[in-house]
Design a protein around this motif. Structure first.
Motif, PDB file in Angstrom:
ATOM      1  N   UNK A 127       0.872  -1.178   0.000  1.00  0.00           N
ATOM      2  CA  UNK A 127       0.000   0.000   0.000  1.00  0.00           C
ATOM      3  C   UNK A 127       0.906   1.224   0.000  1.00  0.00           C
ATOM      4  N   UNK A 128       0.559   2.199  -0.802  1.00  0.00           N
ATOM      5  CA  UNK A 128       1.385   3.394  -0.907  1.00  0.00           C
ATOM      6  C   UNK A 128       0.712   4.655  -0.415  1.00  0.00           C
ATOM      7  N   UNK A 129      -0.569   4.638  -0.209  1.00  0.00           N
ATOM      8  CA  UNK A 129      -1.315   5.862   0.098  1.00  0.00           C
ATOM      9  C   UNK A 129      -0.807   6.522   1.376  1.00  0.00           C
TER      10      UNK A 129
ATOM     11  N   UNK B 142      -2.195  -0.504   5.117  1.00  0.00           N
ATOM     12  CA  UNK B 142      -2.808  -1.698   4.525  1.00  0.00           C
ATOM     13  C   UNK B 142      -4.041  -1.378   3.681  1.00  0.00           C
ATOM     14  N   UNK B 143      -4.150  -0.159   3.218  1.00  0.00           N
ATOM     15  CA  UNK B 143      -5.341   0.249   2.461  1.00  0.00           C
ATOM     16  C   UNK B 143      -5.547  -0.593   1.202  1.00  0.00           C
ATOM     17  N   UNK B 144      -4.491  -0.907   0.474  1.00  0.00           N
ATOM     18  CA  UNK B 144      -4.650  -1.687  -0.764  1.00  0.00           C
ATOM     19  C   UNK B 144      -5.195  -3.075  -0.468  1.00  0.00           C
ATOM     20  N   UNK B 145      -4.565  -3.783   0.455  1.00  0.00           N
ATOM     21  CA  UNK B 145      -5.013  -5.148   0.774  1.00  0.00           C
ATOM     22  C   UNK B 145      -6.449  -5.138   1.284  1.00  0.00           C
TER      23      UNK B 145
ATOM     24  N   UNK C 278       4.513  -5.433   8.063  1.00  0.00           N
ATOM     25  CA  UNK C 278       5.086  -4.118   7.815  1.00  0.00           C
ATOM     26  C   UNK C 278       6.359  -4.255   6.981  1.00  0.00           C
ATOM     27  N   UNK C 279       6.445  -3.365   5.976  1.00  0.00           N
ATOM     28  CA  UNK C 279       7.605  -3.287   5.091  1.00  0.00           C
ATOM     29  C   UNK C 279       7.894  -4.651   4.458  1.00  0.00           C
TER      30      UNK C 279
ATOM     31  N   UNK D 157      -0.995  -8.220   2.783  1.00  0.00           N
ATOM     32  CA  UNK D 157      -0.599  -6.844   2.540  1.00  0.00           C
ATOM     33  C   UNK D 157       0.665  -6.430   3.263  1.00  0.00           C
ATOM     34  N   UNK D 158       1.465  -5.641   2.559  1.00  0.00           N
ATOM     35  CA  UNK D 158       2.628  -4.989   3.141  1.00  0.00           C
ATOM     36  C   UNK D 158       2.283  -3.521   3.301  1.00  0.00           C
ATOM     37  N   UNK D 159       2.659  -2.956   4.407  1.00  0.00           N
ATOM     38  CA  UNK D 159       2.370  -1.551   4.617  1.00  0.00           C
ATOM     39  C   UNK D 159       3.401  -0.911   5.522  1.00  0.00           C
ATOM     40  N   UNK D 160       3.187   0.369   5.743  1.00  0.00           N
ATOM     41  CA  UNK D 160       4.058   1.139   6.617  1.00  0.00           C
ATOM     42  C   UNK D 160       3.152   1.841   7.617  1.00  0.00           C
TER      43      UNK D 160
END
Length: 139
Positions: free
Chosen positions: A48-50, A92-95, A111-112, A81-84
């Protein structure tokens, strides 16, 4: 065996995670992979990049393109999902969005690039899914 399809940024963190799962992992950054259709059940691993920009769509474009095919969507088992955590409410918005729209579960969040323990937990989840699918097909 459930296969992995993943999208990764230039950092390669999601790629590292996907390749440590010990099963076939296909890079959606590759045009031929994006145009293919999985032969059987598969799990998506996506970053997720947002970061708070409402105009910035969090789902990576290669994932969007891959999910356009109805057969591909039908064979999707779940999402990891991978997120920060610095992304706050967008973590995790995309997942989570893909899971909600597809009706499939978020199987795992990390995470990451994930830790060694994250990889072990994700492998265990995938092994349980393999066993459940095997039992369904035998029964």
């Amino acid at each position: 065996m459930i296969e992995i399809y993943y999208a990764s940024s230039a950092s390669g963190m999601v790629k590292q995670f996907a390749q440590r799962l010990g099963r076939p992992a296909h890079d959606l950054g590759d045009r031929e992979v994006r145009r293919s259709v999985p032969d059987g059940p598969w799990v998506l691993v996506t970053p997720s990049y947002k970061t708070g920009n409402p105009e910035n769509d969090t789902i990576p474009e290669p994932v969007r393109r891959f999910l356009r095919n109805p057969a591909t969507r039908r064979r999707l088992v779940g999402v990891m999902g991978s997120g920060n955590r610095n992304f706050g409410e967008h973590y995790q918005a995309a997942a989570r969005t893909i899971a909600r729209v597809s009706g499939r579960p978020v199987l795992f969040e990390f995470e990451l690039q994930g830790t060694q323990w994250d990889v072990e937990d994700a492998r265990a989840i995938l092994d349980e899914l393999d066993a459940a699918l095997d039992a369904t097909h035998r029964g």
